[in-house]
Enzyme design. Structure first.
Site, PDB file in Angstrom:
ATOM      1  N   HIS A 230       8.014  -7.640 -17.829  1.00 46.41           N
ATOM      2  CA  HIS A 230       6.771  -7.424 -18.675  1.00 46.41           C
ATOM      3  C   HIS A 230       7.043  -8.076 -20.093  1.00 46.41           C
ATOM      4  CE1 HIS A 230       5.530  -4.283 -16.122  1.00 46.41           C
ATOM      5  NE2 HIS A 230       4.198  -4.773 -16.403  1.00 46.41           N
ATOM      6  N   CYS A 550      -4.607 -10.385  -9.840  1.00 53.43           N
ATOM      7  CA  CYS A 550      -4.216 -10.331 -11.422  1.00 53.43           C
ATOM      8  C   CYS A 550      -2.739 -10.602 -11.642  1.00 53.43           C
ATOM      9  CB  CYS A 550      -4.891  -9.322 -12.133  1.00 53.43           C
ATOM     10  SG  CYS A 550      -4.456  -7.673 -11.474  1.00 53.43           S
TER      11      CYS A 550
HETATM   12  C1  PEP Z   1       1.058  -6.508 -11.226  1.00 58.73           C
HETATM   13  O1  PEP Z   1       2.307  -5.704 -10.899  1.00 58.73           O
HETATM   14  O2  PEP Z   1       1.053  -7.600 -10.549  1.00 58.73           O
HETATM   15  C2  PEP Z   1       0.459  -6.221 -12.356  1.00 58.73           C
HETATM   16  C3  PEP Z   1      -0.713  -7.092 -12.804  1.00 58.73           C
HETATM   17  O3  PEP Z   1       0.501  -5.337 -13.111  1.00 58.73           O
HETATM   18  P1  PEP Z   1       1.545  -5.420 -14.165  1.00 58.73           P
HETATM   19  O4  PEP Z   1       2.170  -6.649 -14.505  1.00 58.73           O
HETATM   20  O5  PEP Z   1       0.991  -4.879 -15.641  1.00 58.73           O
HETATM   21  O6  PEP Z   1       2.590  -4.260 -13.657  1.00 58.73           O
END
Ligand code: PEP
Ligand code: MG
Length: 621
Positions: A230, A550
């Site tokens: 993240h 996404c």
């Molecule tokens: C994912 O896990 O692909 C996602 C879009 O959520 P995050 O990156 O916020 O965990």
């Protein structure tokens, strides 16, 4: 990943920089390799993220709490030991001379939190003078440091004096680490960050990244982290060229040193020579040209050569991105991560505060849809306000990737969930909204969430709140193998799917997203991940249910033909990737993509699939 060397200039490529910077002729050029986290090239001067002053007041405990205080101290020692072991292990990949420079320091820290005078002294202060663990650490570390410095004698040679000062500083430093772990104080003080600086630090949490001001920062590089965690997602959102996981860098860089960050190749060059600087400047200019080229695509439709329309939306992590999203040509927000609202604050935001924020974003999107994901706590997303309120388990006590996280946590904490749903429903009166549930694994969770959602809507209606006529669609993230393989059953419960390939890859391959040691094994092109994407997509298409992707792979134009070939027609990505992906969409024929996907899905390994993608006609257009 890492290697240091003196060496040639970095590969020229697209990049950007906000500052110039002079060659440092007196110092040897040193190159560090890490993971390219956010594209662009930056030239600037090193700014070290200093740890915040830890406010330790002389606090005391009751005699009855001695054992509990001892246990807190022990836990902080264990955590500090783990951090240092991790740092020590990562040094093994550095060249010998760099290891020789850094390893003794880490070993000294490790000794100090072994059965040492420091640890004995801290324990004694807790037990005999009833000092709190953090007060005892600060007092004991300062007392030992002062004793070391007192050994300096008049007329002592400067080298010996410097060595005493260094040893004293090491004791204070390990004390700060212990206190930071006792008080859960993160590394984050960006006060005094000069314009155009390059931030270098040992590690950076997503919440720290959220505090950075992209208009003042030229680049970021850290020792820890991978390109898919993240922190990297945040840095891409900020558009700051970044390299994570460049081991050894934080120890080598001094404030004011000139540095080049290449967020495309994943290299950091300290004390760049004239050739490296010239090449970096060329890369910056090339990046500016590329942006101009992409800007021209903004008004063109995202459709394949045979006229298949593709929906390209933006992911949103922080409000600073809104202008970027507007310029990118994205058709709305396909994933609004709401964690930013809860970060870097002491208390949880209430319903009105949340409503204002969501409403502001919905209105800014001017009628384009906004998919708001409810809080996704867990994994690396530690949030202090939630710990302060006792709403989440202590992240160091659990396996945060597999514990009480995402939707599971919200179902356990209905007050948190209901407040957020109410705020989203109220904001939905101002524009098209969809609600997205994170980290779903079972059908029952979705049913329970829908019950709560309906109840909140009824309550708001009774309160005569202004609401949209029809409640916004309630969709789910497909980001665990369990959800992907139950997609047919889940499709009966959800209104739409958003495939989150970031966590899907991590959980399928058992590879931590933000962990440098295994970052090279993290690969969404692994056939297992692709099969799960295919299975979930086909389940949604059979039900004629909207499905989008996404995760970060949605923003990689090289992969676009494969994803189109699997049947996907909606993608949400970092805003800066929208033009690149639009270009890739406009270059391909949808039938050719289907034929290609069929062949690619027969390949057994990610490297082969990557080769096939690189050879796909239209790549590099
Ligand atoms: C994912 O896990 O692909 C996602 C879009 O959520 P995050 O990156 O916020 O965990
Ligand atoms: Mg996720």
């Amino acid at each position: 990943m890492n290697a240091t060397s003196t060496g040639p200039a970095p590969a020229a490529g697209p990049g950007r920089s906000r500052t110039g910077g002079a060659a440092s002729p007196q110092k040897t050029e040193r190159r560090f390799s890490g993971f390219a986290a956010a594209a662009g090239v930056a030239i600037g001067t090193v700014f070290r993220a200093v740890e915040p002053e830890i406010p330790v007041t002389q606090s005391r405990i009751a005699a009855a709490d001695i054992a509990a205080e001892g246990a807190r101290l022990e836990a902080a020692i264990v955590q500090s030991r783990k951090q240092l072991t991790k740092l020590r292990n990562r040094l093994a990949i550095l060249p010998e001379e760099s290891q020789a420079e850094i390893a003794p320091l880490i070993e000294a820290y490790q000794r100090m939190i072994g059965p040492s005078r420091l640890v004995r002294g801290i324990k004694r202060r807790v037990e005999e003078t009833l000092l709190s663990a953090e007060s005892a650490v600060m007092a004991e570390a300062e007392s030992i440091a002062a004793t070391i410095q007192a050994q300096a004698e008049p007329g002592m040679n400067p080298e010996d004096r410097a060595s005493l000062n260094r040893r004293a500083e090491e004791v204070r430093e390990i004390g700060r680490r212990l206190v930071r772990n006792l008080t859960r104080t993160p590394f984050r003080s960006f006060a005094g960050l000069p314009d155009g600086a390059i931030l270098i630090s040992e590690s950076l949490r997503p919440a720290d990244a959220a505090l950075l001001d992209p208009s003042r920062l030229a680049g970021v590089a850290t020792d820890e982290g991978g390109a898919d965690g993240h922190t990297a997602v945040m840095l891409r959102a900020l558009g700051v060229p970044s390299v994570l996981g460049a081991a050894g860098l934080a120890h080598a860089a001094r404030p004011g040193d000139t540095v080049v960050i290449d967020g495309i190749s994943g290299t950091v060059t300290l004390h760049p020579g004239a050739d490296t600087l010239a090449s970096a400047r060329r890369a910056v200019a090339a990046f500016a040209r590329e942006r101009q080229r992409y800007a021209r695509l903004r008004r063109l439709p995202a459709e394949t050569t045979d006229g298949e329309a593709v929906d390209l939306q933006a992911n949103f992590e922080l409000p600073v991105e809104l202008p970027l999203i507007a310029q990118s040509g994205a058709h709305g927000i396909g994933l609004l991560r709401t964690e930013f609202l809860f970060m870097n604050r002491d208390t949880v935001p209430d319903e009105d505060q949340q409503t204002e924020t969501y409403r502001g974003i919905v209105e800014a999107m001017n009628g384009d849809p906004v998919t708001i994901r409810v809080l996704d706590w867990g994994g690396e997303k530690d949030i202090e306000a939630l710990s302060n309120a006792g709403l989440v388990p202590d992240i160091s006590d659990v396996n945060p990737a597999m514990g009480l996280r995402g939707l599971r946590l919200l179902l356990r904490r209905p007050e948190l969930f209901e407040t957020q749903l109410a705020a989203i429903l109220r904001a939905a009166a101002y524009g098209p909204v969809r609600v997205l549930l994170p980290m779903v694994t079972t059908v029952n969770e979705v049913r329970a969430a829908r019950d709560i959602y309906d109840r909140v809507a009824r309550r708001l209606r009774r309160r005569s709140e202004r609401l949209p006529e029809k409640p916004p669609p309630l969709g789910i993230m497909i980001e665990t193998p369990g959800a992907a393989l139950s997609a047919d059953a889940l499709a009966l419960e959800a209104d739409f799917f958003a495939i989150g390939t970031n966590d899907l890859t991590a959980h399928t391959l058992a590879v931590d997203r933000g962990e440098s040691d295994v970052a090279e094994m993290y690969n969404p092109l692994h056939p297992a991940v692709l099969r799960l994407i295919q299975f979930a997509t086909e389940a949604a298409l059979r039900m004629r249910m909207p499905v989008s992707l996404c995760g970060e792979m949605a923003g990689d134009p090289k992969v676009t033909p494969l994803l189109l070939g699997l049947g996907l027609r909606a993608f949400s990505m970092n805003a800066s990737a929208v033009p690149r992906v639009k270009q890739a969409v406009r270059a391909v024929d949808s039938d050719a993509c289907v034929r290609f996907a069929r062949r690619a899905m027969e390949a057994g390994e990610p490297a082969r699939i990557a080769e096939m993608l690189a050879a796909f006609p239209g790549q590099g257009a």
